[in-house]
Write an enzyme that holds these catalytic residues in place. Structure first.
Site, mmCIF file in Angstrom:
data_model
loop_
_atom_site.group_PDB
_atom_site.id
_atom_site.type_symbol
_atom_site.label_atom_id
_atom_site.label_comp_id
_atom_site.label_asym_id
_atom_site.label_seq_id
_atom_site.Cartn_x
_atom_site.Cartn_y
_atom_site.Cartn_z
ATOM 1 C CB ALA A 86 -0.913 0.353 1.218
ATOM 2 N N GLY B 278 0.360 -4.544 1.110
ATOM 3 C CA GLY B 278 -1.146 -4.888 0.452
ATOM 4 C C GLY B 278 -0.799 -5.835 -1.015
ATOM 5 C CD GLU C 295 -2.007 -7.048 3.095
ATOM 6 O OE1 GLU C 295 -1.844 -5.976 3.212
ATOM 7 O OE2 GLU C 295 -3.694 -7.612 3.742
ATOM 8 C CD GLU D 16 1.475 -5.137 5.948
ATOM 9 O OE1 GLU D 16 2.656 -6.012 6.167
ATOM 10 O OE2 GLU D 16 0.583 -5.345 4.776
HETATM 11 N N1 COA Z 1 4.315 2.950 -0.830
HETATM 12 C C1 COA Z 1 4.675 3.873 -1.740
HETATM 13 N N2 COA Z 1 6.702 4.476 -2.361
HETATM 14 C C2 COA Z 1 6.525 3.441 -2.073
HETATM 15 C C3 COA Z 1 5.886 2.290 -2.228
HETATM 16 C C4 COA Z 1 5.384 1.760 -1.127
HETATM 17 N N3 COA Z 1 4.312 1.205 -0.375
HETATM 18 N N4 COA Z 1 7.350 1.446 -2.086
HETATM 19 C C5 COA Z 1 8.795 1.642 -2.930
HETATM 20 N N5 COA Z 1 8.199 3.295 -3.131
HETATM 21 C C6 COA Z 1 8.415 4.242 -3.600
HETATM 22 C C7 COA Z 1 9.454 4.822 -3.010
HETATM 23 O O1 COA Z 1 9.801 5.626 -1.496
HETATM 24 C C8 COA Z 1 10.559 5.398 -4.005
HETATM 25 O O2 COA Z 1 9.765 6.478 -4.444
HETATM 26 P P1 COA Z 1 10.986 8.194 -5.375
HETATM 27 O O3 COA Z 1 11.798 7.503 -6.003
HETATM 28 O O4 COA Z 1 9.829 8.674 -4.648
HETATM 29 O O5 COA Z 1 12.060 8.258 -3.868
HETATM 30 C C9 COA Z 1 10.450 4.207 -5.442
HETATM 31 O O6 COA Z 1 9.684 3.795 -4.714
HETATM 32 C C10 COA Z 1 11.383 3.277 -5.280
HETATM 33 O O7 COA Z 1 11.492 2.259 -4.125
HETATM 34 P P2 COA Z 1 13.397 2.510 -3.418
HETATM 35 O O8 COA Z 1 12.741 1.960 -1.643
HETATM 36 O O9 COA Z 1 14.065 3.695 -4.094
HETATM 37 O O10 COA Z 1 14.071 0.720 -4.019
HETATM 38 P P3 COA Z 1 14.743 0.387 -3.635
HETATM 39 O O11 COA Z 1 14.867 -1.072 -4.779
HETATM 40 O O12 COA Z 1 15.623 0.698 -3.052
HETATM 41 O O13 COA Z 1 13.659 -0.846 -2.591
HETATM 42 C C11 COA Z 1 11.818 -2.030 -1.221
HETATM 43 C C12 COA Z 1 12.356 -1.589 -3.051
HETATM 44 C C13 COA Z 1 10.093 -2.267 -1.906
HETATM 45 C C14 COA Z 1 12.236 -2.699 -0.610
HETATM 46 C C15 COA Z 1 11.889 -0.560 -1.145
HETATM 47 O O14 COA Z 1 11.544 -0.143 -1.648
HETATM 48 C C16 COA Z 1 10.605 -0.670 0.432
HETATM 49 O O15 COA Z 1 11.020 -1.116 1.313
HETATM 50 N N6 COA Z 1 9.541 -0.603 -0.091
HETATM 51 C C17 COA Z 1 8.376 -0.619 1.267
HETATM 52 C C18 COA Z 1 7.296 -2.047 1.378
HETATM 53 C C19 COA Z 1 6.527 -1.739 2.297
HETATM 54 O O16 COA Z 1 7.103 -1.436 3.404
HETATM 55 N N7 COA Z 1 5.610 -2.431 1.877
HETATM 56 C C20 COA Z 1 4.243 -2.056 2.709
HETATM 57 C C21 COA Z 1 3.479 -0.932 3.029
HETATM 58 S S1 COA Z 1 2.818 -1.163 3.999
#
Ligand code: COA
Length: 261
Positions: free
Chosen positions: A67, A112, A115, A135
């Site tokens: 999400a 999400g 999910e 989460e």
């Molecule tokens: N919500 C909003 N933005 C998200 C996102 C999320 N769940 N997951 C990734 N993004 C965005 C990042 O903020 C980034 O945006 P920016 O370039 O404007 O800063 C872009 O997507 C690329 O992500 P980035 O983190 O730079 O890529 P990465 O390869 O270094 O890492 C992940 C990938 C998936 C490990 C990391 O993005 C992450 O941990 N995301 C969140 C996962 C999460 O907790 N999901 C559950 C949410 S309830």
């Protein structure tokens, strides 16, 4: 289908491929994406030419990275309940979809996104896929059905472990614990997913719909009632053209040509 900002739909014969396309945010689910997902599935529901759906994420890195955390960060208790309910409603609609829905996961399926994959009827993934429910690290819990569907799929012990650690699971472990059905190379994921789904879409559409209904009904129903329901559907199918065609094709040693009636 209404104008869509973050979802693309392509047709390949009887299969509709639905791609979530918000690549700059790793296809994270904001409210608009969730609404559009619901609209797309509603429009595919009555499209008789569609016999199966593949749900995937655009780009090389992610199915859906969760999400949208930027949106979640602004919620209060009341809007939090609404966010969760809105997502649950769309995900349940996908779970109860009358045609087989296959998630093709080519990268991160987190929060999400995991999910959403769980709400699909089946899942396949590429070797670089990563599943997880991070989460609790954000101070929340999965709110789109993940605390319910994961344990139903892989059992309580592993579901609790994954939910409380927030650890990511690679494709190999995901297959081993029953989270996914198959692992494919990243470059052929979509083609392989189509081949997988075509083994299914060649079967009788009405029978598949009723098999799904019976399977999901049983999840929430006591055994005697579930068995009654199964018998009713079994009987109902005896009145379909598809049953006559399926059995005639077997006897005449030819491929069945199901019409979905
Ligand atoms: N919500 C909003 N933005 C998200 C996102 C999320 N769940 N997951 C990734 N993004 C965005 C990042 O903020 C980034 O945006 P920016 O370039 O404007 O800063 C872009 O997507 C690329 O992500 P980035 O983190 O730079 O890529 P990465 O390869 O270094 O890492 C992940 C990938 C998936 C490990 C990391 O993005 C992450 O941990 N995301 C969140 C996962 C999460 O907790 N999901 C559950 C949410 S309830």
């Amino acid at each position: 289908m209404a104008d869509l900002t973050h979802i693309r739909v392509e047709w390949d014969g009887e299969i509709a491929v639905v791609s979530i396309d918000r690549q700059d945010k790793l296809n994270a689910l904001n409210a608009e994406v969730v609404t559009e997902l619901g609209e797309v599935f509603r429009s595919l529901h009555d499209d008789e030419d569609v016999r199966g759906v593949i749900l995937t994420g655009a780009g090389e890195k992610a199915f859906v990275a969760g999400a949208d955390i930027g949106e979640l960060a602004k919620m209060d208790s009341l809007s939090g309940v609404r966010v969760s309910r809105d997502g649950q409603e769309v995900f349940s609609y996908i779970e109860r979809f009358p045609k087989p829905v296959l998630a093709a996961v080519g990268g991160y399926a987190l929060g999400g996104g995991c999910e959403l994959a769980l709400a699909c009827h089946m899942r396949v993934a590429s070797a670089n896929a990563r599943f997880g429910l991070p989460e609790v690290g954000l101070g929340i819990i999965p709110g789109y059905g993940g605390t319910i569907r994961l344990s139903r799929l892989i059992g309580l012990g592993r579901a609790i472990e994954l939910t409380l650690t927030g650890d990511m699971v690679d494709a190999e472990r995901a297959e081993r614990i029953g989270l996914i059905s198959a692992v494919y190379p990243r470059e052929s994921l979509l083609d392989d997913a189509k081949t997988f789904l075509r083994k299914i879409t060649k079967n009788g559409p009405v029978a598949m719909r009723m098999a799904l209904e019976s399977i999901y009904r049983a999840v929430d129903t006591a055994m005697p009632d579930a068995l009654d329901f199964e018998s009713s559907l079994f009987g109902l199918l005896a009145s379909t053209d598809d049953m006559k065609e399926g059995m005639a094709a077997f006897i005449e040693k030819r491929k069945a040509d199901f019409k979905g009636r």
